[in-house]
Design an enzyme around this catalytic site. Structure first.
Site, PDB file in Angstrom:
ATOM      1  N   CYS A   1      -1.207   9.645   2.350  1.00  0.00           N
ATOM      2  CA  CYS A   1      -1.031   9.068   1.012  1.00  0.00           C
ATOM      3  C   CYS A   1      -2.070   9.577   0.028  1.00  0.00           C
ATOM      4  CB  CYS A   1      -1.100   7.545   1.101  1.00  0.00           C
ATOM      5  SG  CYS A   1      -2.592   6.951   1.922  1.00  0.00           S
TER       6      CYS A   1
ATOM      7  N   GLU B   1       0.887  -1.172   0.000  1.00  0.00           N
ATOM      8  CA  GLU B   1       0.000   0.000   0.000  1.00  0.00           C
ATOM      9  C   GLU B   1       0.920   1.215   0.000  1.00  0.00           C
ATOM     10  OE1 GLU B   1      -3.323  -0.243  -0.026  1.00  0.00           O
ATOM     11  OE2 GLU B   1      -3.411  -2.422   0.184  1.00  0.00           O
TER      12      GLU B   1
HETATM   13  P1  NAD Z   1       8.871   4.436   4.133  1.00  0.00           P
HETATM   14  O1  NAD Z   1       8.662   3.493   3.002  1.00  0.00           O
HETATM   15  O2  NAD Z   1      10.182   5.122   4.216  1.00  0.00           O
HETATM   16  O3  NAD Z   1       8.633   3.713   5.530  1.00  0.00           O
HETATM   17  C1  NAD Z   1       7.450   3.022   5.838  1.00  0.00           C
HETATM   18  C2  NAD Z   1       7.779   1.859   6.758  1.00  0.00           C
HETATM   19  O4  NAD Z   1       8.555   0.914   6.035  1.00  0.00           O
HETATM   20  C3  NAD Z   1       8.632   2.226   7.965  1.00  0.00           C
HETATM   21  O5  NAD Z   1       8.242   1.411   9.055  1.00  0.00           O
HETATM   22  C4  NAD Z   1      10.043   1.894   7.501  1.00  0.00           C
HETATM   23  O6  NAD Z   1      10.931   1.650   8.573  1.00  0.00           O
HETATM   24  C5  NAD Z   1       9.788   0.654   6.677  1.00  0.00           C
HETATM   25  N1  NAD Z   1      10.742   0.396   5.593  1.00  0.00           N
HETATM   26  C6  NAD Z   1      11.289   1.288   4.738  1.00  0.00           C
HETATM   27  N2  NAD Z   1      12.074   0.652   3.849  1.00  0.00           N
HETATM   28  C7  NAD Z   1      12.008  -0.667   4.130  1.00  0.00           C
HETATM   29  C8  NAD Z   1      12.607  -1.831   3.565  1.00  0.00           C
HETATM   30  N3  NAD Z   1      13.439  -1.760   2.522  1.00  0.00           N
HETATM   31  N4  NAD Z   1      12.314  -3.042   4.095  1.00  0.00           N
HETATM   32  C9  NAD Z   1      11.460  -3.137   5.132  1.00  0.00           C
HETATM   33  N5  NAD Z   1      10.895  -2.060   5.738  1.00  0.00           N
HETATM   34  C10 NAD Z   1      11.151  -0.841   5.234  1.00  0.00           C
HETATM   35  O7  NAD Z   1       7.683   5.468   4.053  1.00  0.00           O
HETATM   36  P2  NAD Z   1       7.612   6.948   4.652  1.00  0.00           P
HETATM   37  O8  NAD Z   1       8.209   7.874   3.654  1.00  0.00           O
HETATM   38  O9  NAD Z   1       8.081   7.022   6.024  1.00  0.00           O
HETATM   39  O10 NAD Z   1       6.023   7.093   4.667  1.00  0.00           O
HETATM   40  C11 NAD Z   1       5.353   7.879   3.779  1.00  0.00           C
HETATM   41  C12 NAD Z   1       4.972   7.130   2.520  1.00  0.00           C
HETATM   42  O11 NAD Z   1       3.993   6.146   2.821  1.00  0.00           O
HETATM   43  C13 NAD Z   1       4.342   8.048   1.503  1.00  0.00           C
HETATM   44  O12 NAD Z   1       4.824   7.730   0.220  1.00  0.00           O
HETATM   45  C14 NAD Z   1       2.865   7.718   1.621  1.00  0.00           C
HETATM   46  O13 NAD Z   1       2.115   8.017   0.478  1.00  0.00           O
HETATM   47  C15 NAD Z   1       2.899   6.260   1.918  1.00  0.00           C
HETATM   48  N6  NAD Z   1       1.647   5.839   2.554  1.00  0.00           N
HETATM   49  C16 NAD Z   1       0.798   5.016   1.855  1.00  0.00           C
HETATM   50  C17 NAD Z   1      -0.431   4.661   2.416  1.00  0.00           C
HETATM   51  C18 NAD Z   1      -1.402   3.780   1.681  1.00  0.00           C
HETATM   52  O14 NAD Z   1      -2.310   3.253   2.312  1.00  0.00           O
HETATM   53  N7  NAD Z   1      -1.271   3.579   0.380  1.00  0.00           N
HETATM   54  C19 NAD Z   1      -0.773   5.135   3.683  1.00  0.00           C
HETATM   55  C20 NAD Z   1       0.125   5.966   4.354  1.00  0.00           C
HETATM   56  C21 NAD Z   1       1.334   6.304   3.788  1.00  0.00           C
END
Ligand code: NAD
Length: 485
Positions: A286, A252
């Site tokens: 998001c 997501e």
């Molecule tokens: P991010 O991808 O950097 O981090 C999200 C989570 O994933 C964190 O817990 C992080 O530690 C973990 N993570 C990051 N890279 C990883 C990897 N390689 N392996 C395993 N875990 C990993 O995201 P962010 O920038 O902190 O959050 C914002 C983003 O999330 C925005 O792009 C937003 O649009 C998206 N988002 C999507 C939804 C949805 O439902 N589609 C909802 C909320 C946020």
């Protein structure tokens, strides 16, 4: 009686009770002040291995537990969360930089997710199939086993709960890795609520940690399904790693949603909806409207009213003053937002409002004269930025709205509802709101995106049956058939 016991989480994570983590103490920093709000534990790869092992053992008994027991625990958790929401709110406001109305919505939605999951536990398990042999033939849903949940910082309670609750309801155990910036709202508060509701130990593990801890979760052989919410970049990495291990995923991911405003829309309401869609929670959602597409006949008036709204919105510390916008989560996020806004202006966009900050407090920003090259229009900003672009007719609106690698949410504002539906049919998007803005969620509705916004998974309502189970074909007959060999 209070449901929150700071002593339980102080220097601890939640994994078979409250325990210290392999990576030591972890300070939770309040973005508005820079103060340490709490100290929890940070997990490492060994914590993930231990948690997954314990979860796999506990899951067997949980799956064999009557649906009424599972359902009752989730129902109790929903009620407890609702009842104790006012205790949770100050922690959530300070940890995430949210305004009170946002966290009230978030606990409300999370409580709904738990209640919906309680109902999910009672749903039929499958179908009785037709079969050509003298036997009974069934398609039945089995729990996946241990579900790995990885969640982000922006709406941490709801984004963790929307996966944890249905996973548990359907007989799975969960290892949850919240974002290390928001470990309380992203998991430890939920663990306290579920513990209080009577969830047996070992079924929910909350291991705060960074991406490497998430990678360990994705690689763990005891975890067959990863439910990930986060950035496109993170999702791509998780998807690739999961594919190497032949694991299922829910990805997501990010969005850059369009809000289309036709010239027949109520302009005052449209501006209010547009401002809400871009500035709620500092644009760190998001579904935030990242592209305002406005019919050229009303674009001047829309822009002027959006400027006035943006300039009037108070920005400050939501824990101590009444504001519309709080801080963004950290300096890295602020610098990314400001970089995209500055580059957009350098590229020729006109700064209509905002574009400045004080510490982590970023002013609501409006950009005009944007093109497909404008960085803050072409990319997801994840900040309080509303780029406005005009269109001349419905064909141009369709072309502009569809011109994005993302496809999470779409809002169309017009008095002609059927024109809105016809336009929506031309734009790939996981969800569409005719006469509403782009930010919305309900526990009963399927949530997910197309294109770079996800891998086709849907969470919510009956979609959770598919998301958190494996479908098994089962046949039964009284006698072994005679075969020619
Ligand atoms: P991010 O991808 O950097 O981090 C999200 C989570 O994933 C964190 O817990 C992080 O530690 C973990 N993570 C990051 N890279 C990883 C990897 N390689 N392996 C395993 N875990 C990993 O995201 P962010 O920038 O902190 O959050 C914002 C983003 O999330 C925005 O792009 C937003 O649009 C998206 N988002 C999507 C939804 C949805 O439902 N589609 C909802 C909320 C946020």
């Amino acid at each position: 009686m209070s449901i929150i016991d700071e002593q339980r989480w102080h220097g601890r994570l939640h994994s078979g009770g409250w325990r210290t983590g392999g990576a030591g103490d972890h300070p939770v920093i309040e973005p508005a002040t820079g103060d340490t709000l709490a100290t929890v534990a940070r997990g490492d790869a060994d914590d993930i291995t231990r948690a997954a092992h314990q979860a796999a053992a506990a899951q067997q008994e949980w799956a064999a537990t009557g649906y009424d027991t599972r359902s009752a625990i989730l129902r109790r958790a929903a009620a407890l969360l609702e009842e104790h929401a006012p205790e949770l709110h100050p922690w959530m406001i300070r940890e995430t930089g949210s305004v009170p109305a946002k966290v009230a919505n978030e606990t409300g939605w999370a409580s709904e997710e738990l209640a919906e999951a309680a109902g999910l536990a009672r749903q039929p398990e499958g179908q009785l199939l037709r079969t050509n042999a003298p036997r009974m033939s069934l398609a039945r849903r089995r729990p996946v086993g241990v579900v790995g949940v990885i969640s982000p910082f922006n709406f941490p309670l709801i984004l963790s709960t929307r996966a944890v609750a249905p996973a548990l309801a359907l007989g799975n155990a969960v290892v949850l890795k919240p974002d290390p910036r928001t470990p309380l709202t992203g998991g430890l508060l939920l663990a306290q609520v579920l513990e209080e509701a009577g969830l047996p130990e070992g079924l929910l593990h909350v291991i705060p940690g960074d991406a490497e801890v998430g990678e360990a979760l994705v690689a763990d052989p005891q975890v067959p399904l990863i439910s990930f919410t986060g950035s496109v970049e993170g999702g791509r990495a998780v998807g690739q790693a999961a594919a190497r291990h032949l694991k299922r995923t829910h990805l997501e991911l990010g969005g850059n949603s369009a809000l289309v405003i036709f010239d027949d829309a109520d302009l005052e309401r449209a501006v209010s909806a547009g401002a809400f869609a871009s500035f709620l929670h500092q644009g760190q959602i998001c579904m935030t409207a990242g592209r305002h597409l406005v019919h050229q006949a009303v674009a001047g008036d829309y822009l002027e009213a959006l400027r006035a709204t943006a300039e009037a919105l108070p920005v400050g510390d939501p824990a101590v003053e009444e504001v519309a916008l709080g801080p963004v989560i950290d300096a890295g996020q602020r610098d990314r937002i400001h970089g995209l806004v500055s580059d957009s202006v350098t590229d020729g966009a006109r700064l209509v409002a905002g574009g400045s900050y004080d510490g982590l407090f970023y002013r609501p920003t409006v950009l005009a004269e944007v093109t497909e090259r404008t960085p803050a229009y072409a990319q997801e900003v994840f900040g309080p930025v509303a780029p406005v672009r005009t269109f001349a007719d419905v064909d141009e609106a369709a072309r502009l709205a569809a011109d994005s690698p993302h496809g999470l949410s779409l809002g169309i504002l017009t008095r002609d509802v059927m024109r809105g539906v016809a336009l929506a049919d031309r734009i790939p998007s996981g969800k569409v709101h005719i006469n509403d803005q782009t930010v919305a969620d309900e526990a009963v509705a399927p949530f997910g995106g197309v294109g770079d916004s996800g891998d086709g998974s849907r969470l919510g309502g009956t979609a959770n049956l598919e998301a958190f189970t494996e479908l098994q074909w089962l046949t039964l007959q009284g006698e072994i058939p005679q075969y020619p060999f």
